[in-house]
Design an enzyme around this catalytic site. Structure first.
Site, mmCIF file in Angstrom:
data_model
loop_
_atom_site.group_PDB
_atom_site.id
_atom_site.type_symbol
_atom_site.label_atom_id
_atom_site.label_comp_id
_atom_site.label_asym_id
_atom_site.label_seq_id
_atom_site.Cartn_x
_atom_site.Cartn_y
_atom_site.Cartn_z
ATOM 1 N N HIS A 44 -8.825 9.904 3.916
ATOM 2 C CA HIS A 44 -8.563 8.836 2.953
ATOM 3 C C HIS A 44 -8.871 9.378 1.558
ATOM 4 O O HIS A 44 -9.931 9.969 1.338
ATOM 5 C CB HIS A 44 -9.411 7.601 3.237
ATOM 6 N N HIS A 70 -10.929 9.988 7.702
ATOM 7 C CA HIS A 70 -10.694 8.548 7.840
ATOM 8 C C HIS A 70 -10.110 8.157 9.187
ATOM 9 O O HIS A 70 -10.563 7.204 9.808
ATOM 10 C CB HIS A 70 -9.755 8.106 6.723
ATOM 11 N N ARG A 98 -0.986 9.416 2.014
ATOM 12 C CA ARG A 98 -2.403 9.740 1.876
ATOM 13 C C ARG A 98 -2.699 11.239 1.863
ATOM 14 O O ARG A 98 -3.588 11.690 1.140
ATOM 15 C CB ARG A 98 -3.199 9.060 3.000
ATOM 16 N N ARG A 117 -0.662 8.744 9.487
ATOM 17 C CA ARG A 117 -0.528 7.299 9.702
ATOM 18 C C ARG A 117 -0.149 6.573 8.421
ATOM 19 O O ARG A 117 -0.756 6.785 7.375
ATOM 20 C CB ARG A 117 -1.844 6.728 10.242
ATOM 21 N N GLU A 155 0.842 -1.190 0.000
ATOM 22 C CA GLU A 155 0.000 0.000 0.000
ATOM 23 C C GLU A 155 0.881 1.245 0.000
ATOM 24 O O GLU A 155 2.113 1.154 0.075
ATOM 25 C CB GLU A 155 -0.952 -0.012 1.206
#
Length: 532
Positions: free
Chosen positions: A235, A342, A281, A377, A116
Site C-alpha cells: 500500500h 498490505h 498501487r 489487486r 479509488e
C-alpha cells in the site's frame, strides 16, 4: 499441557474477518459451524479496512467496466472466469449485507459512492466515513450471535491441518486453546481457511499482528498447492513510524483529492503515470520509493489541506482522530507516509467454489488464490471477494457435505510441550521482517532473493532442533515458511508485473502472461504452470 481433547463438528472455519464470518452465517443452515480465531474476534484485516467495498450499484456503472478495471489492475494474469464471478455476483452479496444491517454512508437518501485508484467509476461503498470494515464486522457479528448453529472461539491457534491417513483428505484441525490451556482436535466434514494474509513477514505493514501466514503455511504442509505468492501488494500510504508503520492512510483520501509531495514539497506522481495519485498501487508505491531514495528521506508527504476542513473531518473521522493523537491535523498538516506490505495476491490455490486440491479443504478471502486479483489487486475488491466466494463455498458444500463423512477419533498426535525461549524467537522474527523488507520488498533481484532464501533455510535448520514448541515458535515457523515461498516464487518469475518487480528483469514479458508459479510439497522450489 499435553492432553488432547476431541470435538466433532460439521464445519470448522479458521478466521473471523469478513470471509470467515460471512461463510459461517451461510453454512449455519447446513450444520454445526465452529469458528476459531487465534486472538480476538476483531483482530483481522477486515476490522481495519477503511476505504470500502467495490460493487456495481450505480445505474451509470456496469459489471463489464468493473471487470475491465480489475483485469487491467491485475496486469494480464487474472483468471477472467473468477473476475466475472466476482463482479456479477458482488452486488447481490452487498445488498445482502445491507439487509443484514450494515449501514453504509448515504447522501440525500442515496448511497455515497467514492472512487479509488484504477477504478473508472465511483463504485466504492463506505461506512462511518472510513470505518467500513468495522461496520461490516459488527453487523456480521450481530447476525452470528443470533445463530444457534455457530460457536465462536477466541484465542485458538491453528497448529496444523489434520489428515487421518485417507490420502488426499483433510479431516480437521489441531489447535491450541489458550483459554483452556489444552490442545484440541476439531474433526469436521470440511475445513474452511479464512485466516487472512501474511503482512507481518515485513517490517512495515498495514496488517495487524495476527497476519503471519498461518493458513498458507499449514495448507502447504498438508500438501495444498500454493500459487502466485510472488505478488505482494504494498500500500503506498501508511503513516510513517520509525518503529514500523502499521496505520493505513486510506487510498480514498487520494480518491477525494489528496496529493503526494516529495521532500521539496513538489507533486511527483504525474511524471510516473497518467492517473497520477490514482495510478495502480504498485506504480504509486514504486514511485514513492524512488522519491525517498533519490532524496535519501524515510518518507514522502500526503497533502489534503486544500480540501474543506469540515469535509475532511466528516469523511475521514478515524484517520483524523488517530493522526490527531500523533500531533498531526490533516486539515492543516501534511502526513508523512511510506509504502508498506498490505495484501497477498497469492495464496492457497482454489477454484471458483473455494475448493483446494485437498478433499475437505476450502479457502476463502486473502488466504485463497482464485486468480481474481492477478498480479495486483484492484482497490476495495478484497472485502467483496470474501462475500462472493464465501457464498460459493456454501453453494458447493450444500451439494457436497453429505458425501464428506465425519471422521472418527482415531488420530494419534504426539505429545506437545511448550518451549520457553521467547526472546530468541522475537529476535529472529524481527530479523526476518527487516530482511524481507530489504531483500524481497518492493524492488527485488536475483541476488537479494537468493540471499534471503539461504538465510531462511539456515534459520529453519536452527529451529528444527527445538523439538517442543509454543505458539510463538509455531508462528515463527509459519512466517519463515511463507517468506520462503514468496522468495522462491519471486526468484522463478523472471519479469516484472504488478506487485512483483525485479530490477534485473524490469519489463513485463508477454510470454509470462499465461504462467503462474506453483509451490507444493512435491515441488518446494516452485514450478512454472502454464495455463493453456
Amino acid at each position: 499441557m499435553g492432553d488432547i481433547k476431541y470435538k466433532t463438528t460439521d464445519f470448522v472455519i479458521i478466521g473471523t474477518g469478513i470471509a470467515g464470518l460471512y461463510t459461517a452465517l451461510k453454512l449455519a443452515s447446513l450444520g454445526e459451524v465452529s469458528v476459531l480465531t487465534k486472538e480476538k474476534l476483531e483482530d483481522s484485516n477486515t476490522q481495519y479496512a477503511q476505504g470500502g467495498i467495490a460493487a456495481v450499484i450505480d445505474r451509470g456503472d456496469s459489471w463489464k467496466l468493473h471487470m475491465e478495471d480489475t483485469l487491467k489492475a491485475g496486469a494480464g494474469i487474472c483468471d477472467e472466469k473468477a473476475v466475472e464471478v466476482l463482479v456479477t455476483e458482488g452486488p447481490d452479496r452487498v445488498r445482502e449485507l445491507i439487509k443484514m444491517g450494515t449501514r453504509f454512508d448515504h447522501i440525500e437518501g442515496e448511497l455515497d459512492l467514492t472512487r479509488e485508484g484504477a477504478h473508472s467509476k465511483r463504485r466504492i461503498l463506505h461506512a462511518r466515513g472510513d470505518a467500513t470494515g468495522e461496520e461490516i464486522r459488527e453487523s456480521l457479528t450481530r447476525a452470528i450471535t443470533k445463530s444457534k448453529n455457530i460457536s465462536l472461539k477466541e484465542e485458538n491457534f491453528m497448529i496444523d491441518l489434520v489428515k487421518l491417513n485417507r490420502g488426499n483428505h483433510v479431516d480437521g484441525v489441531l489447535v491450541w486453546d489458550n483459554n483452556q490451556k489444552k490442545y484440541i482436535v476439531y474433526l469436521a466434514r470440511a475445513v474452511i481457511l479464512a485466516s487472512g494474509g501474511c503482512g507481518q513477514v515485513y517490517h512495515n505493514t498495514s496488517n495487524p499482528e495476527v497476519t503471519t501466514g498461518d493458513g498458507v503455511a499449514a495448507a502447504y504442509r498438508a500438501g495444498a498447492i500454493i500459487m502466485d505468492m510472488e505478488f505482494i501488494q504494498f500500500h503506498p500510504t501508511v503513516f510513517y513510524n520509525k518503529h514500523g508503520s502499521s496505520f493505513l492512510i486510506s487510498e480514498s483520501l487520494r480518491g477525494e483529492g489528496a496529493v503526494l509531495r516529495n521532500s521539496e514539497g513538489k507533486r511527483f506522481m504525474d511524471k510516473y503515470h497518467d492517473l497520477a495519485e490514482l495510478a495502480p498501487r504498485d506504480v504509486v508505491a514504486r514511485a514513492i520509493l524512488q522519491e525517498m531514495e533519490r532524496d535519501n528521506k524515510p518518507h514522502v508527504w500526503l497533502d489534503i489541506t486544500h480540501k474543506d476542513a469540515d469535509f475532511v473531518k466528516n469523511r475521514f473521522p478515524t484517520i483524523f482522530r488517530t493522526l490527531k493523537e500523533h500531533g498531526i491535523d490533516i486539515t492543516r498538516d501534511w502526513v508523512p507516509v511510506v509504502p508498506a506490505a498490505h495484501y497477498m495476491m497469492g495464496g492457497v490455490r482454489t477454484d471458483t467454489y473455494g475448493r483446494t486440491n485437498l478433499i475437505g479443504l476450502y479457502a476463502v478471502g486473502e488466504v485463497a488464490c482464485t486468480g481474481v486479483h492477478g498480479a495486483n489487486r484492484l482497490a476495495s475488491n478484497s472485502l467483496l471477494e470474501g462475500l462472493v466466494f464465501g457464498n460459493r463455498i456454501y453453494r458447493a458444500l450444500k451439494m457436497e457435505a453429505d458425501v464428506l463423512p465425519l471422521p472418527e477419533e482415531n488420530l494419534k498426535v504426539p505429545q506437545l510441550l511448550p518451549y520457553g525461549k521467547v526472546m530468541v524467537i522475537k529476535q529472529i522474527k524481527e530479523e526476518l521482517k527487516k530482511k524481507m523488507s530489504h531483500q524481497v520488498g518492493i524492488i527485488r533481484s536475483e541476488k537479494t532473493l537468493k540471499d534471503m532464501i539461504k538465510w531462511i533455510e539456515e534459520t529453519e535448520v536452527k529451529l528444527n532442533k527445538f523439538k517442543y514448541s509454543n505458539v510463538e515458535l509455531w508462528e515463527l515457523k509459519n512466517m519463515l515458511s511463507v517468506a520462503g515461498i514468496i522468495s522462491r516464487s519471486a526468484l522463478l518469475r523472471k519479469e516484472s508485473r504488478g506487485g512483483h518487480f525485479r530490477e534485473d528483469y524490469p519489463e513485463i514479458k508477454p510470454g509470462w502472461g499465461n504462467k503462474h508459479v506453483l509451490v507444493d510439497k512435491l515441488s518446494p522450489e516452485g514450478r512454472i504452470h502454464e495455463v493453456k
